[in-house]
Each structure stands twice: as C-alpha cells, then as structure tokens.
Scaffold this motif. Structure first.
Motif, short mmCIF file in Angstrom:
data_model
loop_
_atom_site.label_atom_id
_atom_site.label_comp_id
_atom_site.label_asym_id
_atom_site.label_seq_id
_atom_site.Cartn_x
_atom_site.Cartn_y
_atom_site.Cartn_z
N VAL A 59 -5.00 -1.23 2.58
CA VAL A 59 -3.93 -2.16 2.25
C VAL A 59 -3.10 -1.53 1.14
CG1 VAL A 59 -3.39 -4.43 1.32
CG2 VAL A 59 -5.26 -4.17 2.96
N LYS A 75 -6.01 -7.42 -2.30
CA LYS A 75 -5.78 -6.04 -1.86
C LYS A 75 -7.09 -5.25 -1.88
CE LYS A 75 -3.40 -1.83 -3.22
NZ LYS A 75 -2.52 -1.18 -4.17
N GLN A 89 -3.21 -11.27 -6.04
CA GLN A 89 -2.77 -10.30 -5.04
C GLN A 89 -3.61 -9.02 -5.14
OE1 GLN A 89 1.35 -10.51 -6.42
NE2 GLN A 89 1.99 -10.85 -4.30
N SER A 128 3.07 -4.00 8.61
CA SER A 128 2.71 -5.23 7.89
C SER A 128 2.23 -6.31 8.85
CB SER A 128 3.91 -5.76 7.11
OG SER A 128 4.28 -4.83 6.11
N ILE A 178 0.77 -8.79 4.49
CA ILE A 178 -0.06 -7.69 3.98
C ILE A 178 0.46 -6.39 4.57
CG2 ILE A 178 -2.39 -6.73 3.86
CD1 ILE A 178 -3.42 -9.61 4.16
N PHE A 203 0.91 -15.22 3.40
CA PHE A 203 0.93 -13.86 2.90
C PHE A 203 1.51 -12.91 3.95
CE2 PHE A 203 -2.68 -16.11 1.21
CZ PHE A 203 -2.62 -15.87 -0.15
N VAL A 212 -0.14 -6.65 -1.08
CA VAL A 212 -0.25 -8.02 -0.59
C VAL A 212 0.91 -8.79 -1.19
CG1 VAL A 212 -1.62 -10.15 -0.62
CG2 VAL A 212 -2.76 -7.93 -0.38
#
Length: 142
Positions: free
Chosen positions: A131, A119, A115, A49, A71, A69, A134
């Motif tokens: 990804v 993504k 989100q 992440s 991710i 955020f 998120v």
C-alpha cells in the motif's frame, strides 16, 4: 623520429579521451535521471487504487463513525489482490476503529495517524505488492 613519437602520443591521448567520454556516458545513463523514479501520474494512481465503500461502526467511546477510503497500491497486480482481500481490509478497519475513541479521530493528526496504521496493517497483509497511501474520502463522526 620526433614526428613518429608525437603521432603516437597524439593517438594515445585521443584514445584515452574517447574511453573517458564513453565511460562518462555509460555512468550517466545508469545513475542519472533515466533511472531515477518519477512520481506516478494521476492516471497511474487511479489505475492502482481501490475504493473501500463506507464502513459504519461503533467506537470505544460509544460514538459511531462512518468512513470511506481509497487505498493506493504500488501496482495493478497489488490492486487486484487488494480487491480480493476486501473483506480482510474491512475487518482491519472495523477492529482498529473499535479500539479508538472519538477524540483519537478528531483533527488532522488523528486522521493521519489512523491512515498510517491502516497502511501498515494492510501492507503487512499483502503478498503481491504494498500500500502506497490510504486516503479518507468520507468521514462522519456522531
């Protein structure tokens, strides 16, 4: 003669049974729980992440928002790429937010939609992975 015939039948039966057992074991190992994907542990999630520091920008409605955020990527290699693309991620976040109104980000549904948009757009940018999720870690709307 009967004993020979009975012995041959018994050997054939045992051979077929053994071949069947071996086939079942091989099929079970290739399609069973061993090959099923397990959910990643929290340590694996954290290792893959990237934290995006707080972004402050104006919304289309004239309000402004501060958001941070985290991710989650699918691998350490993807994490490294995402860290290098930090400026592109910030650009995506700011441009997406600049098209939104305060009402678009109120409530659970608005945030989940945002989100998902992030993504998809960030995953499209990635070359060495994708990804997974998120997460909004901070959000202040004024």
């Amino acid at each position: 003669m009967k004993n020979k015939l009975l012995m041959i039948l018994l050997i054939i039966l045992v051979s077929i049974t053994l071949v069947g057992i071996v086939a079942v074991v091989i099929i079970d190992r290739n399609t069973g729980e061993g090959s099923a994907e397990k959910a990643p542990s929290i340590e694996e999630i954290v290792e893959a992440s990237v934290e995006i520091p707080e972004v402050t920008t104006n919304l289309a409605s004239g309000d402004f928002i501060r958001m941070a955020f985290t991710i989650q990527t699918d691998s350490k290699k993807a994490k490294k790429e995402l860290e290098q693309r930090n400026f592109q991620v910030n650009n995506i976040i700011i441009t997406e937010l600049s098209e939104m109104k305060a009402e678009d980000l109120t409530g659970k549904n608005g945030k989940e939609k945002f989100q998902l948009t992030l993504k998809e757009k960030i995953s499209h940018l990635m070359q060495d992975g994708k990804v997974e999720q998120v997460y909004i870690t901070s959000s202040i709307l004024q």
